[in-house]
Design a protein around this motif. Structure first.
Motif, PDB file in Angstrom:
ATOM      1  N   ASP A  41       0.851  -1.191   0.000  1.00 43.71           N
ATOM      2  CA  ASP A  41       0.000   0.000   0.000  1.00 43.71           C
ATOM      3  C   ASP A  41       0.887   1.242   0.000  1.00 43.71           C
ATOM      4  O   ASP A  41       2.118   1.143  -0.105  1.00 43.71           O
ATOM      5  CB  ASP A  41      -0.925  -0.032   1.218  1.00 43.71           C
ATOM      6  N   LEU A  42       0.296   2.384   0.176  1.00 41.11           N
ATOM      7  CA  LEU A  42       0.967   3.675   0.053  1.00 41.11           C
ATOM      8  C   LEU A  42       2.079   3.859   1.081  1.00 41.11           C
ATOM      9  O   LEU A  42       1.882   3.637   2.271  1.00 41.11           O
ATOM     10  CB  LEU A  42      -0.073   4.788   0.218  1.00 41.11           C
ATOM     11  N   GLU A  43       3.244   4.290   0.624  1.00 43.72           N
ATOM     12  CA  GLU A  43       4.336   4.710   1.516  1.00 43.72           C
ATOM     13  C   GLU A  43       4.006   6.108   2.027  1.00 43.72           C
ATOM     14  O   GLU A  43       3.606   6.987   1.246  1.00 43.72           O
ATOM     15  CB  GLU A  43       5.658   4.728   0.745  1.00 43.72           C
ATOM     16  N   LEU A  44       4.165   6.331   3.334  1.00 43.40           N
ATOM     17  CA  LEU A  44       3.810   7.616   3.926  1.00 43.40           C
ATOM     18  C   LEU A  44       5.010   8.364   4.506  1.00 43.40           C
ATOM     19  O   LEU A  44       4.848   9.471   5.021  1.00 43.40           O
ATOM     20  CB  LEU A  44       2.761   7.411   5.028  1.00 43.40           C
ATOM     21  N   CYS A 105       3.311  11.004   9.555  1.00 40.17           N
ATOM     22  CA  CYS A 105       4.146  10.591   8.419  1.00 40.17           C
ATOM     23  C   CYS A 105       5.618  10.871   8.703  1.00 40.17           C
ATOM     24  O   CYS A 105       6.486  10.034   8.420  1.00 40.17           O
ATOM     25  CB  CYS A 105       3.715  11.322   7.146  1.00 40.17           C
ATOM     26  N   ARG A 119      -4.201   5.532   5.561  1.00 36.56           N
ATOM     27  CA  ARG A 119      -3.522   5.373   4.262  1.00 36.56           C
ATOM     28  C   ARG A 119      -4.450   5.793   3.128  1.00 36.56           C
ATOM     29  O   ARG A 119      -4.048   6.496   2.196  1.00 36.56           O
ATOM     30  CB  ARG A 119      -3.061   3.932   4.068  1.00 36.56           C
TER      31      ARG A 119
END
Length: 238
Positions: A41-44, A105, A119
């Motif tokens: 999933d999304l890197e934050l 983040c 996310r």
């Protein structure tokens, strides 16, 4: 030395043929999937975004180093930065600067966890609010109080905006959905439909790649200093 180079080339050819043969044998229904119970999933973490953007900006220089290491003759490849590479790298870097505004983040370490709801919230913001238009992203960043008060960040955003307008603004016909910034990453040719003439794109007008790289590299250090990103990473064991 010539004998060693010949042996290395033979070994590299052998490895390439084995690698290529393995690709041909791969099942056509093969899909790369995470291990059970894991999802990609999304890197934050903002630093990871900025570093990836910087890696794209550096890519022509990296290619030139590989050329040199392999004994390939020819002109250096680090003299210009093609527009698709610049636009992708700049977008990722600038969105990393946007993520800095969120403490959760900034404090992410290597194994830190953020739940799916958060996310999804950030992904929607990056996609819908920031989009692909680099000038729009820059204007949103210029509205952040911390960047307004920081001379290094403020000057970077002004300089990168000028660079985009001068050298990397889309010269690509937008489609009905107005996605000219996404479409601008496609290779382009210039046409004179009235005269029935065309000409391939020329790289001669692009800025020096080392200058662009330095601009982003110094900006990354300035953003790191402004938000204390590395300090935050170390504080959570990242």
């Amino acid at each position: 030395m010539r004998l060693i180079q010949d042996q290395n080339q033979l070994e590299e050819e052998k490895e390439y043929r084995a690698w290529y043969a393995a690709l041909l044998l791969l099942r056509e229904d093969y899909k790369r999937e995470p291990k059970k119970e894991w999802t990609a999933d999304l890197e934050l973490q903002p630093l990871r975004w900025m570093q990836l953007g910087l890696t794209l900006i550096q890519s022509p220089k990296i290619t030139a180093y590989v050329q040199l290491a392999n004994g390939v003759q020819g002109p250096p490849l680090s003299s210009f930065l093609p527009y698709p590479v610049f636009q992708a790298g700049a977008e990722i870097f600038l969105k990393g600067m946007w993520l800095c505004r969120y403490e959760d983040c900034r404090l992410l370490g290597h194994n830190s966890y953020i739940g799916p709801a958060r996310r999804g919230e950030v992904f929607k913001e990056l996609r819908n609010k920031l989009g692909h238009n680099l000038l729009q992203i820059i204007e949103l960043l210029r509205g952040i109080r911390e960047y307004q008060a920081d001379e290094t960040s403020s000057d970077f955003l002004k300089a990168i905006r000028a660079l985009i307008c001068r050298d990397y603004f889309p010269a690509f016909q937008a489609d009905a959905r107005g996605s000219e910034w996404a479409s601008a990453r496609y290779p382009k040719r210039f046409y004179n439909d009235e005269a029935g003439q065309a000409g391939a794109d020329s790289f001669s007008h692009y800025p020096s790649q080392p200058f662009v790289e330095r601009l982003f590299r110094e900006a990354q250090q300035g953003v790191d200093d402004l938000w204390g990103l590395k300090a935050g990473l170390s504080s959570v064991g990242g």
